[in-house]
Design an enzyme around this catalytic site. Structure first.
Site, PDB file in Angstrom:
ATOM      1  N   CYS A 380       0.842  -1.199   0.000  1.00 58.37           N
ATOM      2  CA  CYS A 380       0.000   0.000   0.000  1.00 58.37           C
ATOM      3  C   CYS A 380       0.882   1.256   0.000  1.00 58.37           C
ATOM      4  O   CYS A 380       1.495   1.565  -1.006  1.00 58.37           O
ATOM      5  CB  CYS A 380      -0.982  -0.060   1.159  1.00 58.37           C
ATOM      6  SG  CYS A 380      -2.489   0.835   0.799  1.00 58.37           S
ATOM      7  N   HIS A 519      -3.514  -5.246   0.472  1.00 59.03           N
ATOM      8  CA  HIS A 519      -2.941  -5.816   1.699  1.00 59.03           C
ATOM      9  C   HIS A 519      -2.968  -7.340   1.663  1.00 59.03           C
ATOM     10  O   HIS A 519      -3.880  -7.957   2.210  1.00 59.03           O
ATOM     11  CB  HIS A 519      -3.720  -5.298   2.912  1.00 59.03           C
ATOM     12  CG  HIS A 519      -3.498  -3.844   3.170  1.00 59.03           C
ATOM     13  ND1 HIS A 519      -2.428  -3.391   3.900  1.00 59.03           N
ATOM     14  CD2 HIS A 519      -4.177  -2.753   2.759  1.00 59.03           C
ATOM     15  CE1 HIS A 519      -2.467  -2.062   3.945  1.00 59.03           C
ATOM     16  NE2 HIS A 519      -3.517  -1.652   3.256  1.00 59.03           N
ATOM     17  N   GLU A 521      -1.284  -9.375   3.305  1.00 56.96           N
ATOM     18  CA  GLU A 521      -1.103  -9.976   4.634  1.00 56.96           C
ATOM     19  C   GLU A 521      -2.427 -10.401   5.264  1.00 56.96           C
ATOM     20  O   GLU A 521      -2.465 -11.309   6.095  1.00 56.96           O
ATOM     21  CB  GLU A 521      -0.352  -9.000   5.557  1.00 56.96           C
ATOM     22  CG  GLU A 521      -1.126  -7.763   6.032  1.00 56.96           C
ATOM     23  CD  GLU A 521      -1.091  -6.585   5.063  1.00 56.96           C
ATOM     24  OE1 GLU A 521      -0.747  -6.806   3.875  1.00 56.96           O
ATOM     25  OE2 GLU A 521      -1.413  -5.448   5.480  1.00 56.96           O
TER      26      GLU A 521
HETATM   27  N1  GLN Z   1      -2.130   6.588   2.959  1.00 61.61           N
HETATM   28  C1  GLN Z   1      -2.190   5.878   1.736  1.00 61.61           C
HETATM   29  C2  GLN Z   1      -3.541   5.997   1.055  1.00 61.61           C
HETATM   30  O1  GLN Z   1      -4.509   6.351   1.670  1.00 61.61           O
HETATM   31  C3  GLN Z   1      -1.841   4.421   1.937  1.00 61.61           C
HETATM   32  C4  GLN Z   1      -2.826   3.692   2.791  1.00 61.61           C
HETATM   33  C5  GLN Z   1      -2.300   2.391   3.302  1.00 61.61           C
HETATM   34  O2  GLN Z   1      -1.111   2.154   3.292  1.00 61.61           O
HETATM   35  N2  GLN Z   1      -3.171   1.540   3.792  1.00 61.61           N
HETATM   36  O3  GLN Z   1      -3.644   5.734  -0.121  1.00 61.61           O
END
Ligand code: GLN
Length: 547
Positions: A380, A519, A521
């Site tokens: 992310c 994600h 994970e």
């Molecule tokens: N802050 C970033 C976004 O909102 C990444 C979010 C995250 O890593 N879950 O896109």
């Protein structure tokens, strides 16, 4: 209709109720039953989405896009059952539903009260999907006696009363402290905690007692007598080397048998524990170790990256190698050379996160991994940082950055290689957002499909070209920069089905450099390690064998 097990805790918090619930779920499955696990949290936040990871640990996201408590992660990791929006609720959510109904006039002018309106709302939540599984395991957050927990305790009491006899049981976790001076395990706190439960009309059927020492027969009998449970229903929970030993450990102590006895299920189906025996074997029989750095912001509280830590453990199990995770605070090298902080690791992982703090350090970590050819997994925000690094250092877009940080600072400083997404497609629907939408629940959340490029590294790792992974973010890499970045060696190897949203990037001339917008994970399990984590650890293992 499902049978219900209500899991409560007393004496102190952090006794491992979530783990006990998850392990019981796994054991019931091993006996051939289907299960679903639920968490009821007494806090007033509507969901954990806006709670600080420092305070509350990670936010676990479900396929259907709910931001839930991290205990749902445990449930999934132990049972493989994908959690749903309807598996997690807080007082805040319950009250907000009740108030919404009141405003709509659903209560026809009645006075709205905790009993019955709030408790009814909780009972409705408990009953959702009760015809789908054999067992519903519902964990109540907090400890008995907490003021805010009361409506939940009252609701489960009523719920079990509404059901035919024998369809609900109560399992209570307590602590047996060991007093070194007298060399004894003390049962009094357990007795008090059970009294507290009884005073609100709940009589536990099973007591799970956390203890550092084996519980002597005499103490077991005493607990049974004073707490009004059967002796066999006093189950010991000892400290474990790994949480994944919990199903076998609880089985040895007779937890699943005690639960089946309480429901009078006889003869009890024999358990098939081969999955958990294999898991245990993979934890203990390992060859060597790899050192992996998690370069993040919330490193003071490991629970903030709970699922990542666990997914790395699973990756280690897939390769029969120990994974030593070290938490590196990215902010420390925001303004200095990252190398002294990152040398010696066999792989680097940059996890998700929010806000600008520490991001320059993360960008340096991505650069370090790319140029030194160290395996890199960016998740992310970790992918976004890898793209910004490539944009700045390879494509020479010097001002490359994320709109997130400009929004936060209230000024325009960056060229938005990562931009705020306001419209996207979910299934057959268009979803729209405004910049100033409230902070709660305005992200691209839940499972989305991605198409992987034939012949790419990720297609090889996944062994397929279509995947579904969970998302939780507001910002996206802008495909406007795709061509330029690909010319420099950063391949966009995974895309949303409509081709508009980059889901995965990888560095071409690198042994293992992958950034993912989702994600992975969240979907990894000890008995089914996520392919990205399994292969990332394998790549780290290759590095460790070189040095
Ligand atoms: N802050 C970033 C976004 O909102 C990444 C979010 C995250 O890593 N879950 O896109």
């Amino acid at each position: 209709m499902a049978r219900y097990v209500f899991i409560t805790g007393g004496v102190v918090s952090s006794l491992g109720k979530g783990l006990a619930s998850a392990a019981l779920g796994a054991l019931l499955q091993a006996r051939g039953f289907s299960v679903r696990l639920r968490k009821l949290d007494p806090y007033l936040n509507v969901d954990p989405g806006t709670m600080s990871p420092f305070e509350h640990g990670e936010v676990f996201v479900t396929d259907d896009g709910a931001e839930t408590d991290l205990d749902l992660g445990h449930y999934e990791r132990f049972t493989g059952v994908a959690a749903r929006n309807t598996d997690s609720v807080s007082s805040g959510r319950i009250y907000s539903n009740v108030l919404e109904k009141e405003r709509r006039g659903d209560y026809l002018g009645k006075t709205i009260q905790v009993v019955p309106h709030v408790t009814n709302e909780i009972k409705d939540f408990l009953a959702v999907g009760d015809d789908e599984v054999d067992f519903m395991l519902c964990e109540i957050g907090g400890t008995v006696g907490d003021i805010e927990g009361l409506p939940f305790f009252e609701a489960i009491r009523q719920f079990s009363h509404d059901k035919p006899r024998g369809e609900c049981i109560f399992m209570h976790l307590t602590l047996l402290p060991y007093l070194a001076a007298s060399g004894e395990l003390k049962t009094k706190p357990t007795q008090h905690s059970v009294k507290e439960l009884q005073s609100i009309g709940i009589a536990p059927d099973i007591l799970v007692c956390r203890s550092e020492q084996p519980i002597p027969e005499k103490e077991r009998e005493k607990i049974a007598l004073f707490c009004n449970v059967r002796k066999e229903a006093v189950v010991a929970a000892y400290d474990l080397g790994s949480i994944y030993e919990a199903p076998l450990a609880y089985h040895r102590e007779g937890l699943d048998q005690a639960v089946l006895d309480a429901f009078q299920i006889s003869p009890a189906p024999k358990p098939d524990l081969t999955t958990w025996q294999d898991v245990q074997d993979r934890i203990h029989k390992t060859d060597g170790a790899v050192k992996i750095a998690i370069v993040g912001k919330y490193v003071q509280l490991e629970d903030a990256y709970k699922s990542i830590k666990e997914a790395l453990v699973h990756g280690g199990m897939a390769n029969r190698i120990k994974v030593q995770v070290e938490w590196v605070d990215a902010e420390v090298f925001d303004h200095e050379d990252a190398a002294p902080h990152l040398e010696g690791f066999h792989a680097i992982l940059v996890p998700g996160g929010f806000g600008e703090r520490g991001t320059e350090g993360k960008i340096k970590a991505a650069e370090f991994a790319r140029t030194r050819k160290i395996p890199y997994l960016g998740i992310c925000l970790g992918m976004q940082m890898a793209v910004i690094e490539a944009a700045r250092n390879l494509a020479k877009i010097e001002a490359a950055g994320s709109e997130e940080f400009d929004h936060e600072a209230g000024q325009k400083r960056f060229e938005p290689v990562v931009y705020h997404l306001k419209e996207w497609v979910k299934g057959n629907h268009a979803v729209k957002r405004k910049v100033d939408d409230d902070k709660g629940g305005t992200m691209r959340l839940g499972a989305y499909t991605a198409h992987l490029a034939e012949g790419s590294k990720v297609a090889e790792v996944y062994g397929t070209t279509e995947i579904e992974e969970r998302h939780r973010h507001r910002y996206e890499v802008d495909i406007k920069y795709r061509e330029k970045l690909e010319e420099c060696g950063l391949t966009f190897s995974g895309m949303s089905p409509d081709g508009r949203l980059p889901e995965i990037v990888e560095v071409k001339d690198h042994p293992w450099f992958i950034g993912v917008q989702f994600h992975p994970e969240l979907k990894s399990k000890p008995f089914a390690p996520h392919p990205l984590f399994a292969d990332f650890v394998r790549a780290a293992k290759d590095v460790s064998r070189l040095v």
